[in-house]
Design a protein around this motif. Structure first.
Motif, PDB file in Angstrom:
ATOM      1  N   ALA A   1     -38.646 -39.638  70.930  1.00 41.28           N
ATOM      2  CA  ALA A   1     -38.421 -38.271  70.505  1.00 41.28           C
ATOM      3  C   ALA A   1     -37.313 -38.207  69.453  1.00 41.28           C
ATOM      4  N   VAL A   2     -36.231 -38.958  69.695  1.00 39.01           N
ATOM      5  CA  VAL A   2     -35.109 -38.935  68.745  1.00 39.01           C
ATOM      6  C   VAL A   2     -35.560 -39.444  67.375  1.00 39.01           C
ATOM      7  N   ILE A   3     -36.280 -40.595  67.349  1.00 38.92           N
ATOM      8  CA  ILE A   3     -36.690 -41.138  66.050  1.00 38.92           C
ATOM      9  C   ILE A   3     -37.699 -40.199  65.393  1.00 38.92           C
ATOM     10  N   ALA A   4     -38.560 -39.569  66.190  1.00 37.87           N
ATOM     11  CA  ALA A   4     -39.540 -38.646  65.620  1.00 37.87           C
ATOM     12  C   ALA A   4     -38.836 -37.483  64.932  1.00 37.87           C
ATOM     13  N   VAL A   5     -37.819 -36.937  65.600  1.00 41.34           N
ATOM     14  CA  VAL A   5     -37.075 -35.821  65.005  1.00 41.34           C
ATOM     15  C   VAL A   5     -36.374 -36.286  63.722  1.00 41.34           C
ATOM     16  N   ALA A   6     -35.788 -37.490  63.773  1.00 43.92           N
ATOM     17  CA  ALA A   6     -35.108 -38.029  62.595  1.00 43.92           C
ATOM     18  C   ALA A   6     -36.095 -38.190  61.437  1.00 43.92           C
ATOM     19  N   THR A   7     -37.318 -38.627  61.759  1.00 44.39           N
ATOM     20  CA  THR A   7     -38.343 -38.794  60.718  1.00 44.39           C
ATOM     21  C   THR A   7     -38.651 -37.453  60.058  1.00 44.39           C
ATOM     22  N   LEU A   8     -38.813 -36.439  60.899  1.00 44.63           N
ATOM     23  CA  LEU A   8     -39.078 -35.100  60.380  1.00 44.63           C
ATOM     24  C   LEU A   8     -37.930 -34.654  59.475  1.00 44.63           C
ATOM     25  N   GLY A   9     -36.703 -34.913  59.939  1.00 46.98           N
ATOM     26  CA  GLY A   9     -35.532 -34.550  59.140  1.00 46.98           C
ATOM     27  C   GLY A   9     -35.538 -35.248  57.799  1.00 46.98           C
ATOM     28  N   LEU A  10     -35.916 -36.534  57.802  1.00 44.64           N
ATOM     29  CA  LEU A  10     -35.916 -37.314  56.567  1.00 44.64           C
ATOM     30  C   LEU A  10     -36.918 -36.734  55.567  1.00 44.64           C
ATOM     31  N   ILE A  11     -38.055 -36.235  56.096  1.00 47.24           N
ATOM     32  CA  ILE A  11     -39.060 -35.655  55.203  1.00 47.24           C
ATOM     33  C   ILE A  11     -38.564 -34.309  54.660  1.00 47.24           C
ATOM     34  N   LEU A  12     -37.906 -33.528  55.548  1.00 46.64           N
ATOM     35  CA  LEU A  12     -37.508 -32.175  55.150  1.00 46.64           C
ATOM     36  C   LEU A  12     -36.247 -32.163  54.290  1.00 46.64           C
ATOM     37  N   TRP A  13     -35.380 -33.160  54.469  1.00 51.34           N
ATOM     38  CA  TRP A  13     -34.074 -33.175  53.825  1.00 51.34           C
ATOM     39  C   TRP A  13     -34.133 -33.003  52.306  1.00 51.34           C
ATOM     40  N   PRO A  14     -34.940 -33.798  51.564  1.00 52.90           N
ATOM     41  CA  PRO A  14     -34.975 -33.622  50.108  1.00 52.90           C
ATOM     42  C   PRO A  14     -35.526 -32.244  49.715  1.00 52.90           C
ATOM     43  N   LEU A  15     -36.506 -31.758  50.491  1.00 58.84           N
ATOM     44  CA  LEU A  15     -37.064 -30.439  50.199  1.00 58.84           C
ATOM     45  C   LEU A  15     -35.977 -29.369  50.350  1.00 58.84           C
ATOM     46  N   LEU A  16     -35.225 -29.517  51.455  1.00 59.05           N
ATOM     47  CA  LEU A  16     -34.155 -28.567  51.727  1.00 59.05           C
ATOM     48  C   LEU A  16     -33.134 -28.562  50.599  1.00 59.05           C
ATOM     49  N   ARG A  17     -32.785 -29.765  50.139  1.00 57.84           N
ATOM     50  CA  ARG A  17     -31.761 -29.855  49.086  1.00 57.84           C
ATOM     51  C   ARG A  17     -32.282 -29.279  47.785  1.00 57.84           C
ATOM     52  N   ALA A  18     -33.556 -29.567  47.489  1.00 58.39           N
ATOM     53  CA  ALA A  18     -34.137 -29.030  46.268  1.00 58.39           C
ATOM     54  C   ALA A  18     -34.135 -27.498  46.326  1.00 58.39           C
ATOM     55  N   PHE A  19     -34.468 -26.978  47.521  1.00 63.02           N
ATOM     56  CA  PHE A  19     -34.511 -25.530  47.717  1.00 63.02           C
ATOM     57  C   PHE A  19     -33.125 -24.930  47.497  1.00 63.02           C
ATOM     58  N   GLN A  20     -32.102 -25.596  48.117  1.00 62.54           N
ATOM     59  CA  GLN A  20     -30.716 -25.129  47.972  1.00 62.54           C
ATOM     60  C   GLN A  20     -30.297 -25.095  46.517  1.00 62.54           C
ATOM     61  N   ARG A  21     -30.638 -26.181  45.799  1.00 63.23           N
ATOM     62  CA  ARG A  21     -30.232 -26.296  44.411  1.00 63.23           C
ATOM     63  C   ARG A  21     -30.860 -25.162  43.585  1.00 63.23           C
ATOM     64  N   ARG A  22     -32.142 -24.913  43.915  1.00 67.98           N
ATOM     65  CA  ARG A  22     -32.832 -23.869  43.164  1.00 67.98           C
ATOM     66  C   ARG A  22     -32.183 -22.506  43.434  1.00 67.98           C
ATOM     67  N   ARG A  23     -31.800 -22.294  44.712  1.00 72.16           N
ATOM     68  CA  ARG A  23     -31.181 -21.006  45.040  1.00 72.16           C
ATOM     69  C   ARG A  23     -29.852 -20.840  44.329  1.00 72.16           C
ATOM     70  N   ARG A  24     -29.086 -21.966  44.306  1.00 70.71           N
ATOM     71  CA  ARG A  24     -27.788 -21.921  43.654  1.00 70.71           C
ATOM     72  C   ARG A  24     -27.971 -21.648  42.161  1.00 70.71           C
ATOM     73  N   ALA A  25     -28.968 -22.322  41.591  1.00 71.58           N
ATOM     74  CA  ALA A  25     -29.230 -22.130  40.172  1.00 71.58           C
ATOM     75  C   ALA A  25     -29.650 -20.688  39.908  1.00 71.58           C
ATOM     76  N   ALA A  26     -30.466 -20.128  40.832  1.00 73.41           N
ATOM     77  CA  ALA A  26     -30.924 -18.755  40.683  1.00 73.41           C
ATOM     78  C   ALA A  26     -29.728 -17.787  40.775  1.00 73.41           C
ATOM     79  N   ALA A  27     -28.806 -18.099  41.707  1.00 73.64           N
ATOM     80  CA  ALA A  27     -27.638 -17.240  41.885  1.00 73.64           C
ATOM     81  C   ALA A  27     -26.767 -17.239  40.636  1.00 73.64           C
ATOM     82  N   ARG A  28     -26.728 -18.394  39.950  1.00 73.91           N
ATOM     83  CA  ARG A  28     -25.892 -18.513  38.762  1.00 73.91           C
ATOM     84  C   ARG A  28     -26.456 -17.660  37.619  1.00 73.91           C
ATOM     85  N   ASP A  29     -27.783 -17.585  37.560  1.00 75.73           N
ATOM     86  CA  ASP A  29     -28.387 -16.860  36.425  1.00 75.73           C
ATOM     87  C   ASP A  29     -28.103 -15.355  36.447  1.00 75.73           C
TER      88      ASP A  29
END
Lengths: 499, 145, 316
Positions: free
Chosen positions: A471-499
């Motif tokens: 269960a722990v490794i499965a959750v970590a795997t999910l996190g690994l897949i979601l992590w770059p998406l999350l960061r990309a999303f954050q970056r886009r929001r920050r960029a949007a806020a700046r505009d």
């Protein structure tokens, strides 16, 4: 105390020191020559030591094993040809550094990172080895399945710009991994009646072709007739500043941890450790886009990770008598030939020998600093002075001999050549090769583990998730897949806020 | 060919490879067939997606597959010839030959330098593989004398 | 270079003289199993002793895969000049061809000599509700489909050895194939499978330490190293005996004088104190059957296992 002096006495005896020093040098050489790998060298050289003291044989194993993991980085950095499979991740940032004229710095970072990873791993072997060994027993087929999935998820970090092609590459690798006799049903798959395909596509044969032939063809395309002058290389004058070293400490700690973690699990290997360390460094970085373009952290992560795998991979072998890879199996075989019985009693019955071998793993890790840097600059950099057109056939010959001696089969030469041509064309089509390799390594592990797990659970798939470690490794795997998406999303929001 | 055209061809090729694998996998019993079947169909789908995407929005820019066609052709042909000669001439003879022929074919015109480099290199290979590792390599027709 | 000189020497001396001088260059032994495994380790130990006996160096070539059939098939192409030998265990020759199409048969090689033999063992955790071989089989028979046993992989002698016993007693278990005895042991110790099935050597220290109860061996006789394990003869299953044994074979057409020289050398080395001591450490005993007798043993085992595979429904 008496034991410590006894160990020190035998490890620092003339024979053992000579074995460690000579083997470290030889290991760097073997690692640096594409096609030659430590497993083969140890398998060929061990029999010569059967008649000698066990610690001479073990010192030789330790030296070749640790030296070659660093040696693999030298051509990876200088020519984009990984000397060993575990050095593939080193090419990602090592070669761009060379193109920027920072070859010496990259080599120095590789050297230090290898030594640090190896040392951390040896210390883990000496202190918490037996404890870790018992922990690995909790990893059954279900857990191995999730480890393979976790490794696959890191492909997301390695795919490059085009996710679709990255995914295609991964599926291609998985499909190639199914070639051969299916161990669970005894059915040959994709073998077309060829007996040599029953054992599947040999990983090293494919990797040598895929990763060494494209740079060789590129070298031929340049048709360099004069050779680099020594000045153009600027080797041997790199200094690492304190600030830079401090910046690498988190990467070293993370990669050592990953390398040891992967190393103790029988069946996982140094190449997985290097890939995972690299993707972890990239995920943790504030500037992930600089990876693949010559970020020194990438070199540090990959090299530290693959050396941290080494001593750790001896833990289940020495503590339990269960060899996790071929080198560990050869060590156990050598112990048997010397009349020692591998198993949980090994350390209690032969503390001086096992302790001595652990000390040798530590010493040879540190020896990398001594022989590694010198070998890289004095010998291998000189090779680069030769005109490129002379190097083309030489590398070709080394690839051929290295591939031939693995199985003693001529057909492997053609498999290597075909893989190389395919790799050359695919690269030109901006088709990433790393996911192919990861699929080829992890696919069989994932498939066999999940099918074994389902055999054990009588077909109940929920058991893949209900076991705590799974269960722990499965959750970590999910996190690994979601992590770059999350960061990309954050970056886009920050960029949007700046505009 | 443009990048768009290349990607269409690549996509179609992979789709074909995936379908062929899937078709082959249908002949395997039970669980050992399901996994490659799914992979084959997956590869086919991805290949089609790539072809369609390139058809729709591929970049119509040239992307050369080789920078220097003659050198690549020479290297590939001589390389293949070398591998074919290894079992016939034996490893050392074939290797020495390729170490001399390939640089010359690529335009290297200093025969003495090439000869010395090839000789030095062969000595190192011999020392490592036959001297140190004692590894039998293909001997070709020499051993049939 | 060296080959060239040797080639010239052979030309000058003629071939008969070369056989009298055998061996005059390094011998290569193909081992159809991965480096570091049981077959590999015993071949390496044997080759160091043989090197001294024959006065030449010996290189080991590992060609693993397909339950050993990859390496044996590759060995079919070896030259029959006495410088290529095969060191194998019985499974690739007598068992694998029953379940996979292979390019070779037991009579495709010149039998030289068998070297050692041992049995497979079945072991359970200390808390398993059985203390003897008989109780063990009774427990398995009373609970069909409840227990899992790990084996070396589908289609090998180990699986056949276990299935023979289970079929004779009407036992149903779940077979979980692993990549080798080490992997099986890891999963057995971790409690992921209930029964360890494999060679004796890896599990021996755990049996001695009381972490594993080895209750059965697949030979008719009991094995001294595993005192708790019953031999099949004790259980009235002596006919279902399946052994693990190792041998050296040469390519078809190898000169008889060379084979005789090898037989003599193997007889000396296998029975030497060093080798016997090594074998005892891994739970094996020396067993030398040479020449034509070895060929008969191979063919006999092949025919017997063909019947077994047929009746178990495992045959290809």
């Amino acid at each position: 105390m008496e034991l410590l002096t006894q160990i020190a006495g035998s490890v620092l005896s003339l024979g053992s020191v000579a074995a460690m020093l000579g083997a470290s040098l030889l290991g760097v050489l073997i690692g640096a020559l594409p096609g030659l790998n430590p497993v083969m060298a140890i398998a060929l050289l061990l029999p010569l030591t059967y008649s000698m003291e066990p610690l001479i044989a073990l010192g030789m194993v330790a030296g070749i094993y640790n030296g070659s993991m660093y040696g693999g980085a030298i051509p990876a950095i200088l020519m984009r040809i990984p000397g060993t499979p575990a050095a593939i991740a080193t090419t990602f940032d090592g070669f761009p550094m060379t193109q920027r004229g920072e070859a010496a710095r990259a080599l120095k970072i590789a050297c230090w990172s290898s030594a640090i990873g190896g040392t951390a791993s040896a210390l883990a072997l000496m202190t918490i080895g037996p404890l870790l060994a018992r922990a690995t027993l909790h990893f059954g087929p279900a857990e191995y399945f999730w480890i393979a999935m976790f490794g696959m998820a890191s492909i997301g970090v390695l795919v490059g710009d085009d996710a679709l092609k990255g995914l295609m590459a991964a599926v291609l690798g998985l499909l190639l991994g199914t070639v051969g006799l299916d161990n669970l049903s005894g059915i040959p798959r994709f073998t077309f009646g060829e007996p040599w395909l029953l054992s599947g596509l040999d990983l090293i044969v494919i990797l040598v072709g895929l990763y060494a032939l494209p740079p060789v063809i590129a070298l031929a395309e340049q048709a360099d007739l004069k050779g680099l002058s020594a000045a153009a290389l600027k080797l041997g004058r790199a200094r690492l500043g304190w600030a830079e070293i401090r910046g690498m400490v988190p990467t070293w700690m993370r990669s050592s941890f990953i390398g040891i973690g992967v190393g103790i699990l029988p069946g996982a290997g140094g190449n997985i450790a290097a890939f995972l360390s690299y993707s972890a460094a990239k995920s943790a970085s504030k500037d992930p886009d600089s990876f693949g373009k010559g970020n020194p952290q990438g070199v540090a992560a990959a090299e530290c990770g693959n050396n941290a795998d080494n001593a750790a991979s001896m833990i289940p072998a020495l503590a339990l008598g269960i060899p996790g890879n071929v080198v560990a199996a050869l060590v156990l075989g050598a112990l048997l030939i010397h009349g020692l019985q591998p198993g949980p009693q090994l350390f209690h019955q032969n503390p001086a020998l096992v302790g001595g071998f652990m000390a040798q793993m530590l010493i040879t890790s540190l020896l990398i600093l001594l022989v590694g840097g010198a070998a890289a600059t004095r010998v291998f950099a000189q090779v680069q002075r030769l005109p490129g057109v002379l190097l083309v056939p030489m590398i070709l010959v080394l690839m051929a001999v290295g591939v031939y001696v693995i199985n003693g089969r001529v057909v492997d030469l053609w498999v290597m050549f075909a893989a190389g041509l395919a790799g050359y064309l695919l690269e030109k089509l901006s088709f990433p090769l790393a996911p192919v390799v990861l699929g080829l390594i992890l696919g069989p592990m994932a498939e066999q583990s999940v099918r074994r797990a389902l055999l054990i659970s009588r077909g109940d798939a929920t058991e893949l998730l209900t076991r705590p470690i799974s269960a722990v490794i499965a959750v970590a795997t999910l996190g690994l897949i979601l992590w770059p998406l999350l960061r990309a999303f954050q970056r886009r929001r920050r960029a949007a806020a700046r505009d | 060919m443009t990048a768009r055209g290349q990607d269409i061809v690549l996509g179609v090729l992979f789709a074909g490879l995936g379908l062929a694998a899937a078709w082959q996998a249908m002949g395997y019993r039970g669980a050992s067939g399901t996994y490659p079947l799914v992979l084959g169909l997956g590869l086919a789908t991805l290949g089609l997606l790539l072809a369609l995407r390139s058809l729709w929005s591929g970049a119509r820019v040239p992307r050369p597959l080789v920078d220097h066609p003659r050198h690549v052709a020479v290297t590939v042909v001589v390389g293949a010839g070398y591998l074919a000669l290894v079992p016939v001439l034996g490893f050392y003879a074939a290797s020495a030959l390729v170490a001399l022929v390939l640089p010359a074919a690529l335009g290297f015109r200093r025969p003495v330098f090439a000869l010395l480099a090839a000789a030095g290199f062969m000595v190192v290979v011999w020392l490592v593989f036959t001297g140190l590792l004692a590894k039998p390599l293909p001997t070709g027709f020499w051993s049939r004398w | 270079m060296k080959t060239l000189m040797l080639g010239a020497a052979a030309l000058l001396l003629g071939t008969t003289a070369a056989q009298a001088d055998y061996p005059e260059r390094p011998i290569e032994i193909t081992v159809p199993a991965p480096a570091g495994g049981g077959t590999d380790t015993s071949a390496r130990m044997l080759s160091t002793l043989l090197e001294a006996e024959l006065g030449t160096s010996i290189a080991i070539l590992n060609a693993a895969g397909g339950g050993g059939s990859v390496g044996v098939t590759q060995f079919m192409q070896a030259r029959n000049d006495g410088y290529s030998l095969l060191a194998t265990w019985n499974s690739p020759i007598t068992t694998v061809p029953q379940m996979q199409p292979t390019a070779y048969a037991p009579d495709s090689f010149v039998p030289v000599a068998s070297t050692s033999q041992t049995a497979y063992t079945l072991c359970v955790a200390p808390d398993f509700p059985a203390e003897t071989g008989e109780e063990f089989l009774a427990e398995l028979a009373a609970n069909p489909g409840r227990y899992t046993y790990g084996n070396d992989g589908i289609g090998g002698t180990m699986q056949l050895a276990a299935e023979r016993i289970f079929q004779a007693r009407g036992i149903e278990t779940v077979a979980v194939p692993f990549g080798g005895a080490g992997e099986t042991l890891q999963n057995f110790l971790g409690g992921h499978v209930d029964i360890y099935g494999g060679s004796i050597s890896p599990v021996l220290p755990y049996a001695e330490a009381g972490e594993a109860k080895c209750l059965l061996v697949t030979s008719a006789e009991a094995v001294p190293a595993l005192p708790q394990a019953a031999g099949l003869g004790d259980l009235g299953l002596g006919d279902e005996e399946t052994l693990l044994w190792r041998m050296v074979l040469a390519p078809a057409g190898t000169d008889q004088a060379i084979v005789d020289r090898l037989i003599a050398a193997l007889e000396t080395t296998v029975t030497s104190p060093e080798y016997v001591e090594f074998l005892a450490g891994v739970g094996e005993v020396p067993n030398v059957v040479t020449g034509a007798a070895l060929g008969e043993r191979l063919q006999g085992e092949f025919d017997a296992l063909a019947e077994v595979a047929q009746s178990l429904g495992l045959a290809q």
